[in-house]
Design an enzyme around this catalytic site. Structure first.
Site, PDB file in Angstrom:
ATOM      1  N   CYS A 179       0.867  -1.279  -0.316  1.00  0.00           N
ATOM      2  CA  CYS A 179      -0.216   0.386  -0.125  1.00  0.00           C
ATOM      3  C   CYS A 179       0.677   1.021  -0.096  1.00  0.00           C
ATOM      4  CB  CYS A 179      -1.451  -0.049   1.568  1.00  0.00           C
ATOM      5  SG  CYS A 179      -1.850  -1.422   1.182  1.00  0.00           S
ATOM      6  N   HIS A 188      -3.366   7.280   3.537  1.00  0.00           N
ATOM      7  CA  HIS A 188      -3.519   6.383   2.822  1.00  0.00           C
ATOM      8  C   HIS A 188      -5.650   5.467   3.362  1.00  0.00           C
ATOM      9  CE1 HIS A 188      -3.471   1.629   1.364  1.00  0.00           C
ATOM     10  NE2 HIS A 188      -4.123   1.216   3.013  1.00  0.00           N
ATOM     11  N   ASN A 240     -10.478   0.264   0.099  1.00  0.00           N
ATOM     12  CA  ASN A 240      -8.162   0.275   0.248  1.00  0.00           C
ATOM     13  C   ASN A 240      -8.437   0.295  -0.946  1.00  0.00           C
ATOM     14  OD1 ASN A 240      -5.706   0.182   0.566  1.00  0.00           O
ATOM     15  ND2 ASN A 240      -6.413  -1.464   2.651  1.00  0.00           N
TER      16      ASN A 240
HETATM   17  N1  ACO Z   1     -19.194  -8.507   8.251  1.00  0.00           N
HETATM   18  C1  ACO Z   1     -19.513  -8.321   9.169  1.00  0.00           C
HETATM   19  N2  ACO Z   1     -18.967  -8.778  10.375  1.00  0.00           N
HETATM   20  C2  ACO Z   1     -17.634  -9.173  10.383  1.00  0.00           C
HETATM   21  C3  ACO Z   1     -16.888  -8.930   9.063  1.00  0.00           C
HETATM   22  C4  ACO Z   1     -18.000  -8.516   7.498  1.00  0.00           C
HETATM   23  N3  ACO Z   1     -17.313  -8.211   6.663  1.00  0.00           N
HETATM   24  N4  ACO Z   1     -15.500  -9.005   9.427  1.00  0.00           N
HETATM   25  C5  ACO Z   1     -15.707  -9.335  10.496  1.00  0.00           C
HETATM   26  N5  ACO Z   1     -16.333  -9.723  11.434  1.00  0.00           N
HETATM   27  C6  ACO Z   1     -16.923  -9.841  12.641  1.00  0.00           C
HETATM   28  C7  ACO Z   1     -15.627 -10.946  13.205  1.00  0.00           C
HETATM   29  O1  ACO Z   1     -15.956 -12.049  12.557  1.00  0.00           O
HETATM   30  C8  ACO Z   1     -16.004 -10.460  14.288  1.00  0.00           C
HETATM   31  O2  ACO Z   1     -16.651 -11.353  15.226  1.00  0.00           O
HETATM   32  P1  ACO Z   1     -16.454 -11.877  16.283  1.00  0.00           P
HETATM   33  O3  ACO Z   1     -16.912 -10.948  17.570  1.00  0.00           O
HETATM   34  O4  ACO Z   1     -17.663 -12.559  16.590  1.00  0.00           O
HETATM   35  O5  ACO Z   1     -15.299 -12.531  16.907  1.00  0.00           O
HETATM   36  C9  ACO Z   1     -15.918  -8.843  14.219  1.00  0.00           C
HETATM   37  O6  ACO Z   1     -16.333  -8.681  13.240  1.00  0.00           O
HETATM   38  C10 ACO Z   1     -15.660  -7.783  14.958  1.00  0.00           C
HETATM   39  O7  ACO Z   1     -14.181  -8.399  13.720  1.00  0.00           O
HETATM   40  P2  ACO Z   1     -12.843  -7.212  14.492  1.00  0.00           P
HETATM   41  O8  ACO Z   1     -11.208  -8.202  13.237  1.00  0.00           O
HETATM   42  O9  ACO Z   1     -12.687  -7.715  16.122  1.00  0.00           O
HETATM   43  O10 ACO Z   1     -13.143  -6.407  13.383  1.00  0.00           O
HETATM   44  P3  ACO Z   1     -12.433  -4.421  14.096  1.00  0.00           P
HETATM   45  O11 ACO Z   1     -13.583  -3.627  14.663  1.00  0.00           O
HETATM   46  O12 ACO Z   1     -10.888  -4.555  14.432  1.00  0.00           O
HETATM   47  O13 ACO Z   1     -12.182  -4.226  12.575  1.00  0.00           O
HETATM   48  C11 ACO Z   1     -11.098  -4.343  10.586  1.00  0.00           C
HETATM   49  C12 ACO Z   1     -12.012  -5.042  11.385  1.00  0.00           C
HETATM   50  C13 ACO Z   1     -11.987  -3.448   9.632  1.00  0.00           C
HETATM   51  C14 ACO Z   1     -10.864  -5.280   9.402  1.00  0.00           C
HETATM   52  C15 ACO Z   1     -10.268  -3.473  10.502  1.00  0.00           C
HETATM   53  O14 ACO Z   1      -9.409  -4.149  11.979  1.00  0.00           O
HETATM   54  C16 ACO Z   1      -9.202  -2.605   9.544  1.00  0.00           C
HETATM   55  O15 ACO Z   1      -9.034  -2.051   9.403  1.00  0.00           O
HETATM   56  N6  ACO Z   1      -7.609  -3.376   9.835  1.00  0.00           N
HETATM   57  C17 ACO Z   1      -6.824  -2.833   8.887  1.00  0.00           C
HETATM   58  C18 ACO Z   1      -6.525  -3.436   8.287  1.00  0.00           C
HETATM   59  C19 ACO Z   1      -6.478  -2.917   6.445  1.00  0.00           C
HETATM   60  O16 ACO Z   1      -7.027  -1.498   6.516  1.00  0.00           O
HETATM   61  N7  ACO Z   1      -6.080  -3.476   6.183  1.00  0.00           N
HETATM   62  C20 ACO Z   1      -5.566  -3.700   4.964  1.00  0.00           C
HETATM   63  C21 ACO Z   1      -3.534  -2.762   4.279  1.00  0.00           C
HETATM   64  S1  ACO Z   1      -2.965  -2.567   5.844  1.00  0.00           S
HETATM   65  C22 ACO Z   1      -3.392  -0.501   5.493  1.00  0.00           C
HETATM   66  O17 ACO Z   1      -3.811  -0.731   4.686  1.00  0.00           O
HETATM   67  C23 ACO Z   1      -3.899  -0.037   6.841  1.00  0.00           C
END
Ligand code: ACO
Length: 322
Positions: free
Chosen positions: A113, A249, A279
């Protein structure tokens, strides 16, 4: 002193838009979950046969036209991407030929990224040392090609797109500082496990798919941006209050808001496109920059802070006078 100045920007998005409601039909998710956790409402997805190079070519053409620069006057064509059209030649070479810039240096930068901001940092140094007078710097991806559309944790996050800038050597201030970093120790938190040397057909990994430990990535991204902001301001000899626009980003609105808070900036001085683009990895920062320029928000003479974070981990920033 010679500076590298951005003289024009361009961008390109695939025509097809996939909304959160569309994704509700293929995985167990909801518009409400995606919006509140990430800020994303929709993303553009490349058509069959539409490549990273196609998108970058369109963005590059637009930037060159707006700059009034002929492709044959370029000394450098550089593309940040982690989704090249083919293994080789570099996608930058394919674009260079399509533009008619044949003969100048052309290569891809893979920093996930952070690819565009890395490419900008590389091009900046070539311009400052006098080796390059005019460069086309692009960031483009078709990340949806390596998304597992049955995995809700990742498929809701990504989109396709491209952005470009034309850089020119100038006596007037342009890029004031760049900071580029990586720590391969974090390779297991965000990666794609298949490839040339290990083989493309690892069935255990279900093909070419993004693997991510989202919660951990989130926490490290917020902490890293926090440190990066301080480092970049110091490198440019500036204060938080000198920054007119933050162009971050576009991965997650909550990460963006945390960085704006660190800078003491209200969100009306932050360029946000994650709602429309999701993203787009290397495409994200130059797409946001082009949207900001075209909407008239970013004006000549303003100070812009660009920053990115991605797989590797890699992280990078640029402070520039537009
Ligand atoms: N829809 C519904 N529920 C979902 C989904 C979805 N698409 N995805 C995950 N869940 C559920 C999970 O299974 C979990 O359920 P549980 O509590 O029963 O176990 C719950 O939602 C919470 O999951 P978390 O992973 O704790 O959610 P979080 O608040 O951390 O959000 C996310 C997840 C959006 C991926 C976040 O962590 C994030 O944005 N991380 C950065 C990742 C990223 O952007 N990567 C790209 C490259 S790096 C960068 O560009 C920064």
């Amino acid at each position: 002193m010679t500076f590298a100045r951005i003289v024009a920007t361009g961008s390109a998005l695939p025509e097809r838009v996939v909304t959160n409601a569309d994704l509700e039909k293929i995985v167990d998710t909801s518009d409400e979950w995606i919006r509140t956790r990430t800020g994303i409402r929709e993303r553009h997805v490349a058509a069959d046969g539409e490549t990273t190079g196609d998108l970058a070519f369109r963005a590059g053409q637009q930037a060159l036209a707006d700059a009034g620069v002929k492709a044959s006057d370029l000394d450098m064509v550089i593309l940040g991407t982690t989704t090249p059209d083919i293994v080789f030649p570099a996608t930058a070479c394919l674009i260079q030929d399509r533009l008619g810039a044949n003969g100048c240096m052309a290569f891809d930068v893979n920093a996930a990224c952070s690819g565009f901001v890395y490419a900008l940092g590389v091009a900046n140094n070539f311009v400052r040392t006098g080796q390059v007078k005019r460069a086309l710097v692009m960031g483009a991806e078709t990340l949806t090609r390596m998304v597992d559309w049955s995995e809700r944790e990742t498929c809701v996050l990504f989109g396709d797109g491209a952005g470009a800038v034309v850089l020119e050597a100038s006596d007037e201030p342009g890029i004031l500082a760049t900071c580029l970093h990586a720590d391969g120790g974090y390779k297991d938190l965000l990666y794609n496990p298949v490839g040339v040397s290990v083989g493309f057909t690892d069935e255990k990994n279900h093909g070419v798919r993004i693997k991510m430990r989202g919660r951990e990535v989130f926490k490290i991204a917020v902490k890293t941006f926090d440190a990066l902001v301080g480092e970049t301001l110091a490198a440019a000899g500036m204060q938080e209050s000198d920054v007119d626009w933050l162009i971050p980003h576009q991965a997650n609105l909550r990460i963006i808001e945390a960085t704006a808070k660190r800078l003491g900036m209200s969100m009306d001085r932050v360029i946000v496109t994650v709602d429309k683009h999701a993203n787009t990895s290397s495409g994200s920062v130059p797409l946001a920059l082009d949207a900001a320029v075209r909407s008239g928000r970013v004006k000549r003479g303003q100070n812009l802070l660009l920053e990115a974070f991605g797989g590797g981990f890699t992280w990078a920033s640029a402070m520039l006078r537009y």
